[in-house]
Motif scaffolding. Structure first.
Motif, PDB file in Angstrom:
ATOM      1  N   ALA A 320       0.834  -1.202   0.000  1.00  0.00           N
ATOM      2  CA  ALA A 320       0.000   0.000   0.000  1.00  0.00           C
ATOM      3  C   ALA A 320       0.869   1.252   0.000  1.00  0.00           C
ATOM      4  O   ALA A 320       0.566   2.234  -0.684  1.00  0.00           O
ATOM      5  N   GLY A 321       1.947   1.217   0.765  1.00  0.00           N
ATOM      6  CA  GLY A 321       2.854   2.354   0.802  1.00  0.00           C
ATOM      7  C   GLY A 321       3.547   2.584  -0.531  1.00  0.00           C
ATOM      8  O   GLY A 321       3.742   3.716  -0.967  1.00  0.00           O
ATOM      9  N   GLN A 322       3.930   1.490  -1.191  1.00  0.00           N
ATOM     10  CA  GLN A 322       4.553   1.609  -2.504  1.00  0.00           C
ATOM     11  C   GLN A 322       3.575   2.200  -3.516  1.00  0.00           C
ATOM     12  O   GLN A 322       3.937   3.024  -4.359  1.00  0.00           O
ATOM     13  N   LYS A 323       2.325   1.788  -3.430  1.00  0.00           N
ATOM     14  CA  LYS A 323       1.307   2.324  -4.324  1.00  0.00           C
ATOM     15  C   LYS A 323       1.106   3.808  -4.070  1.00  0.00           C
ATOM     16  O   LYS A 323       0.966   4.608  -5.003  1.00  0.00           O
ATOM     17  N   ALA A 324       1.107   4.206  -2.797  1.00  0.00           N
ATOM     18  CA  ALA A 324       0.966   5.618  -2.439  1.00  0.00           C
ATOM     19  C   ALA A 324       2.145   6.420  -2.975  1.00  0.00           C
ATOM     20  O   ALA A 324       1.981   7.559  -3.436  1.00  0.00           O
ATOM     21  N   ALA A 325       3.335   5.843  -2.907  1.00  0.00           N
ATOM     22  CA  ALA A 325       4.526   6.531  -3.411  1.00  0.00           C
ATOM     23  C   ALA A 325       4.430   6.752  -4.914  1.00  0.00           C
ATOM     24  O   ALA A 325       4.799   7.813  -5.427  1.00  0.00           O
ATOM     25  N   LEU A 326       3.937   5.760  -5.644  1.00  0.00           N
ATOM     26  CA  LEU A 326       3.778   5.903  -7.093  1.00  0.00           C
ATOM     27  C   LEU A 326       2.756   6.985  -7.423  1.00  0.00           C
ATOM     28  O   LEU A 326       2.931   7.752  -8.370  1.00  0.00           O
ATOM     29  N   ARG A 327       1.667   7.048  -6.627  1.00  0.00           N
ATOM     30  CA  ARG A 327       0.674   8.108  -6.848  1.00  0.00           C
ATOM     31  C   ARG A 327       1.301   9.472  -6.601  1.00  0.00           C
ATOM     32  O   ARG A 327       1.069  10.433  -7.343  1.00  0.00           O
ATOM     33  N   ALA A 328       2.089   9.575  -5.537  1.00  0.00           N
ATOM     34  CA  ALA A 328       2.738  10.847  -5.215  1.00  0.00           C
ATOM     35  C   ALA A 328       3.727  11.233  -6.308  1.00  0.00           C
ATOM     36  O   ALA A 328       3.856  12.410  -6.656  1.00  0.00           O
ATOM     37  N   PHE A 329       4.422  10.238  -6.870  1.00  0.00           N
ATOM     38  CA  PHE A 329       5.396  10.518  -7.927  1.00  0.00           C
ATOM     39  C   PHE A 329       4.715  11.083  -9.167  1.00  0.00           C
ATOM     40  O   PHE A 329       5.263  11.934  -9.867  1.00  0.00           O
ATOM     41  N   GLU A 330       3.490  10.632  -9.451  1.00  0.00           N
ATOM     42  CA  GLU A 330       2.771  11.145 -10.609  1.00  0.00           C
ATOM     43  C   GLU A 330       2.499  12.643 -10.474  1.00  0.00           C
ATOM     44  O   GLU A 330       2.411  13.368 -11.463  1.00  0.00           O
ATOM     45  N   ASP A 331       2.359  13.115  -9.230  1.00  0.00           N
ATOM     46  CA  ASP A 331       2.124  14.533  -8.982  1.00  0.00           C
ATOM     47  C   ASP A 331       3.415  15.285  -8.663  1.00  0.00           C
ATOM     48  O   ASP A 331       3.392  16.494  -8.451  1.00  0.00           O
ATOM     49  N   ASP A 332       4.535  14.569  -8.641  1.00  0.00           N
ATOM     50  CA  ASP A 332       5.791  15.142  -8.187  1.00  0.00           C
ATOM     51  C   ASP A 332       6.178  16.400  -8.953  1.00  0.00           C
ATOM     52  O   ASP A 332       6.661  17.378  -8.373  1.00  0.00           O
ATOM     53  N   GLN A 333       5.940  16.405 -10.268  1.00  0.00           N
ATOM     54  CA  GLN A 333       6.376  17.528 -11.077  1.00  0.00           C
ATOM     55  C   GLN A 333       5.576  18.800 -10.815  1.00  0.00           C
ATOM     56  O   GLN A 333       5.951  19.883 -11.265  1.00  0.00           O
ATOM     57  N   LYS A 334       4.467  18.685 -10.068  1.00  0.00           N
ATOM     58  CA  LYS A 334       3.710  19.885  -9.704  1.00  0.00           C
ATOM     59  C   LYS A 334       4.434  20.682  -8.629  1.00  0.00           C
ATOM     60  O   LYS A 334       4.114  21.836  -8.389  1.00  0.00           O
ATOM     61  N   PHE A 335       5.390  20.036  -7.967  1.00  0.00           N
ATOM     62  CA  PHE A 335       6.210  20.729  -6.979  1.00  0.00           C
ATOM     63  C   PHE A 335       7.394  21.401  -7.671  1.00  0.00           C
ATOM     64  O   PHE A 335       7.864  20.945  -8.703  1.00  0.00           O
ATOM     65  N   ALA A 336       7.872  22.475  -7.074  1.00  0.00           N
ATOM     66  CA  ALA A 336       9.189  22.987  -7.454  1.00  0.00           C
ATOM     67  C   ALA A 336      10.191  22.559  -6.390  1.00  0.00           C
ATOM     68  O   ALA A 336      11.367  22.863  -6.468  1.00  0.00           O
ATOM     69  N   ALA A 337       9.692  21.854  -5.378  1.00  0.00           N
ATOM     70  CA  ALA A 337      10.553  21.364  -4.307  1.00  0.00           C
ATOM     71  C   ALA A 337      11.145  20.010  -4.682  1.00  0.00           C
ATOM     72  O   ALA A 337      10.608  19.300  -5.528  1.00  0.00           O
ATOM     73  N   GLU A 338      12.256  19.672  -4.039  1.00  0.00           N
ATOM     74  CA  GLU A 338      12.799  18.325  -4.176  1.00  0.00           C
ATOM     75  C   GLU A 338      11.962  17.391  -3.303  1.00  0.00           C
ATOM     76  O   GLU A 338      11.596  17.729  -2.180  1.00  0.00           O
ATOM     77  N   THR A 339      11.648  16.226  -3.828  1.00  0.00           N
ATOM     78  CA  THR A 339      10.813  15.282  -3.089  1.00  0.00           C
ATOM     79  C   THR A 339      11.605  14.020  -2.776  1.00  0.00           C
ATOM     80  O   THR A 339      12.345  13.515  -3.611  1.00  0.00           O
ATOM     81  N   TYR A 340      11.403  13.527  -1.562  1.00  0.00           N
ATOM     82  CA  TYR A 340      12.131  12.355  -1.081  1.00  0.00           C
ATOM     83  C   TYR A 340      11.152  11.390  -0.421  1.00  0.00           C
ATOM     84  O   TYR A 340      10.016  11.758  -0.084  1.00  0.00           O
ATOM     85  N   ILE A 341      11.617  10.173  -0.213  1.00  0.00           N
ATOM     86  CA  ILE A 341      10.846   9.200   0.550  1.00  0.00           C
ATOM     87  C   ILE A 341      11.738   8.635   1.644  1.00  0.00           C
ATOM     88  O   ILE A 341      12.937   8.419   1.439  1.00  0.00           O
ATOM     89  N   ALA A 342      11.144   8.444   2.817  1.00  0.00           N
ATOM     90  CA  ALA A 342      11.877   7.883   3.952  1.00  0.00           C
ATOM     91  C   ALA A 342      11.091   6.696   4.493  1.00  0.00           C
ATOM     92  O   ALA A 342       9.890   6.815   4.762  1.00  0.00           O
ATOM     93  N   ILE A 343      11.737   5.567   4.626  1.00  0.00           N
ATOM     94  CA  ILE A 343      11.088   4.360   5.142  1.00  0.00           C
ATOM     95  C   ILE A 343      11.873   3.877   6.354  1.00  0.00           C
ATOM     96  O   ILE A 343      13.080   3.657   6.281  1.00  0.00           O
ATOM     97  N   ALA A 344      11.175   3.719   7.461  1.00  0.00           N
ATOM     98  CA  ALA A 344      11.831   3.325   8.706  1.00  0.00           C
ATOM     99  C   ALA A 344      12.201   1.841   8.682  1.00  0.00           C
ATOM    100  O   ALA A 344      11.629   1.059   7.922  1.00  0.00           O
ATOM    101  N   PRO A 345      13.146   1.441   9.519  1.00  0.00           N
ATOM    102  CA  PRO A 345      13.487   0.022   9.634  1.00  0.00           C
ATOM    103  C   PRO A 345      12.253  -0.805   9.990  1.00  0.00           C
ATOM    104  O   PRO A 345      11.409  -0.374  10.782  1.00  0.00           O
ATOM    105  N   ASP A 346      12.152  -1.981   9.393  1.00  0.00           N
ATOM    106  CA  ASP A 346      11.033  -2.891   9.639  1.00  0.00           C
ATOM    107  C   ASP A 346       9.690  -2.268   9.264  1.00  0.00           C
ATOM    108  O   ASP A 346       8.638  -2.669   9.781  1.00  0.00           O
ATOM    109  N   ASN A 347       9.746  -1.256   8.369  1.00  0.00           N
ATOM    110  CA  ASN A 347       8.522  -0.599   7.883  1.00  0.00           C
ATOM    111  C   ASN A 347       7.684   0.013   9.006  1.00  0.00           C
ATOM    112  O   ASN A 347       6.462   0.112   8.901  1.00  0.00           O
ATOM    113  N   MET A 348       8.324   0.432  10.090  1.00  0.00           N
ATOM    114  CA  MET A 348       7.581   1.064  11.176  1.00  0.00           C
ATOM    115  C   MET A 348       7.172   2.476  10.766  1.00  0.00           C
ATOM    116  O   MET A 348       7.912   3.174  10.076  1.00  0.00           O
TER     117      MET A 348
END
Length: 634
Positions: A320-348
């Protein structure tokens, strides 16, 4: 019907509430000179601020969409209020009691709809907070305690508890003068068999505020097993609550988001609490919906789209998180900001991480780690066997259309080059052409079906030439590689002493954007940055003389006068950019060699394999040295 508000009271409201204070609740304002302030217009999409506020005159004006007026006009426009509703809200903010020409003081039941609904939510939030202290709410207090939130934390975020009975809050609000129609319209109550009943019952409650700080809805967490409702239940869509246009925590985070030019997007209410308590006071979350375009507009107005702005998503690492990331990436170019993803150990999530490892672990989590586009593409590519030609082809077929959706051609090209490395395809231009072809087909859909075999060669020739025609100013500075290259070229032109002689050893191919590579070529032909150490003016003249056309010439003059992004432009700043550009070049070469080996598989000759492996080892050692020792390793 309420009478007309006294004219003197309207004037008093205008004078008492500074326009810059009101506008700052919705967007970030910066000095525009001459006593004015500027920001990104909230009434139309724009990438550079054309919206100006004059505190001295009490007026605003947008030179882009031509909207303008005073404080009252601004609030009416942005929150879709009537004149009376706006004056009433501003009067309440300023502590001014309004007089009405007909009917004396305005009775509460005659006030504007939005004002009434917001007031109902405020009273409901107070009611819920009081209930959290009662014996029935022990289960809610236990829930919070188990997640590391004490009484002070609950109070800071306004967390409350909704009683398990059918209509406790409904009856309470009726006693405050609210009608059944208002209670239903607010979403606080819902229709029952014998009239309105409470929508939220036996749940932990989070008030949801808009950017101005007014409570417009609630998020409710299930606590008991016999509750047959969803785990989280939010306020339904109402005239004041649109889930796609609200961000939980934005009222608490907006000032720090604007100040730090950074926003952290988490997935839930407890995650926002955990981040804020750990010192990440820029954390916000969506309310029961995916992060989308309207949310981006809210953040853009606060981030001001400056080159250093960052948005960090903390999606779970599960499907589900990966799917959310892909959705966010589709809108990524609407930002002028740099976008990152952070995933905690053990997916916490941040809340669990804080419980398990403390505040320091949460702060470390949201330090930018992986660019969002890289994460999204690796998720796609990772589903295929890249050891086989068929697997690489299939990975490219799925990932290339995603990259083709990027509208800015320079960014699209850079991501396509990186996609080639992810897939293990040595021929980067093949991937660039493929992405470019898909983008052209998408633009021309309905006009042509794409080039057939006979015209493909001509199309490829056209695609090869296209990047060289791009102008420098069109490049998007949110791209980390392009922004770093741009800063280094500005240093080489404006402050050559800071980058010489190291800069002159940099190859043309270390600049991935074709226009920037052209500028690097001009500097080399003019004699290098070392020439500018002694004679800056003559040096710039020679660089301009070396330009092949007006496009490159304009880019050189732009880079020669553009301000730097850093506060202190010194040897340390120059060294950072020298290292970043070189490190990216080294990493690209490592990807190229490893991709070549992956494509050749078992067909590679032993001596070639040994040479390639040795080159990779040497490059990796050099990259490690650059990361460890910085400019001293150049």
């Amino acid at each position: 019907m309420a009478g007309r508000i006294n004219d003197d009271d309207v004037k008093a409201v205008r004078d008492a509430v500074p326009i810059d204070a009101v506008v700052s609740e919705y967007l970030q304002l910066r000095n525009a000179g001459g006593g004015n302030l500027k920001g990104l217009c909230p009434f139309h999409d724009e990438k550079s601020p054309s919206f100006q506020v004059s505190p001295g005159k009490g007026l605003f004006h947008c030179f882009g969409c031509q909207e303008g007026g005073d404080t009252i006009a601004f609030v009416m426009k942005i929150d879709h209020l009537t004149f009376s509703e706006t004056v009433e809200r501003l009067a309440a903010k300023a502590g001014i009691t309004l007089r009405y020409e007909e009917g004396g003081y305005n009775p509460s039941h005659q006030r504007g709809e939005r004002i009434r609904l917001v007031e109902a939510h405020k009273i409901a939030a107070d009611f819920y907070r009081e209930q959290l202290n009662g014996p029935e709410a022990e289960i809610g207090r236990k829930f919070l305690a188990e997640r590391g939130f004490d009484q002070d934390a609950a109070a800071h975020f306004g967390v409350g508890y909704s009683p398990a009975g059918w209509d406790h809050l409904t009856r309470y609000l009726r006693g405050k003068g609210f009608s059944d129609k208002e209670l239903i319209s607010s979403g606080i109550s819902q229709d029952g068999r014998r009239g309105p009943i409470d929508r939220f019952r036996g749940r932990l409650m989070w008030p949801i505020s808009d950017t101005s700080g007014e409570i417009v809805g609630f998020g409710a967490r299930k606590l008991r097993d016999d509750d047959n409702g969803p785990k989280y239940l939010n306020t339904p869509e109402t005239s004041i609550y649109k889930k796609s246009q609200v961000l939980y925590g934005i009222d608490l985070a907006k000032k720090d988001i604007a100040k730090a030019s950074r926003a952290v997007v988490v997935e839930g209410y407890t995650d926002v609490m955990a981040c804020h308590l750990a010192g990440i006071t820029t954390a916000i979350a969506t309310c029961g919906t995916a992060f989308g375009g309207d949310h981006i507009k809210i953040l853009r107005r606060l981030l001001m789209d400056n080159g250093s702005a960052r948005v960090i998503f903390t999606f779970d690492g599960d499907a589900a998180g990966q799917k959310a990331a892909l959705r966010a990436f589709e809108d990524d170019q609407k930002f002028a900001a740099e976008t990152y993803i952070a995933i905690a150990p053990d997916n916490m999530d941040p809340c669990d991480l804080r419980l398990a490892k403390g505040d320091d672990a949460v702060r470390d989590l949201v330090e930018p780690r992986t660019p969002l586009f890289e994460f999204a593409l690796r998720q796609i590519v990772g589903r295929y066997d890249l050891e086989t030609p068929a697997g690489r082809a299939a990975a490219l077929d799925e990932a290339a259309p995603v990259v083709a959706k990027i509208k800015t051609s320079s960014v699209q090209r850079e991501v396509a080059v990186q996609l080639a490395g992810f897939v293990g395809i040595l021929d980067q231009e093949f991937v660039v052409h493929r992405v470019n072809q898909l983008a052209q087909w998408a633009r021309g859909r309905g006009e042509q079906r794409g080039p057939g075999p006979a015209s493909r060669k001509g199309a490829q020739r056209q695609q090869v030439q296209a990047p060289a025609a791009q102008s420098g100013p069109a490049l998007n500075l949110r791209s980390p590689a392009h922004r770093t290259e741009r800063e280094l070229l500005k240093l080489a032109l404006q402050k050559p002493a800071l980058v010489s002689p190291a800069f002159d050893a940099y190859g043309i191919d270390e600049f991935t954007a074709p226009p920037y590579a052209a500028v690097r070529q001009c500097i080399a032909e003019a004699g290098g940055a070392e020439l500018g150490v002694a004679e800056t003016r003559e040096y710039l003249v020679q660089v301009l003389d070396a330009t092949p056309d007006d496009t490159v010439r304009k880019l050189v003059t732009e880079l020669a006068v553009e301000v730097f992004h850093g506060k202190s432009i010194d040897e340390s700043y120059a060294g950072q950019h020298l290292v970043k550009v070189r490190l990216r070049a080294v990493d690209r070469r490592i990807d190229d060699v490893q991709g070549s080996l992956a494509r050749l598989g078992s067909n590679v000759a032993p001596e070639h394999l040994a040479a390639a492996q040795n080159e990779v080892w040497v490059l990796q050692q050099y990259a490690q040295s650059l990361r460890s020792h910085g400019a001293d390793a150049l």
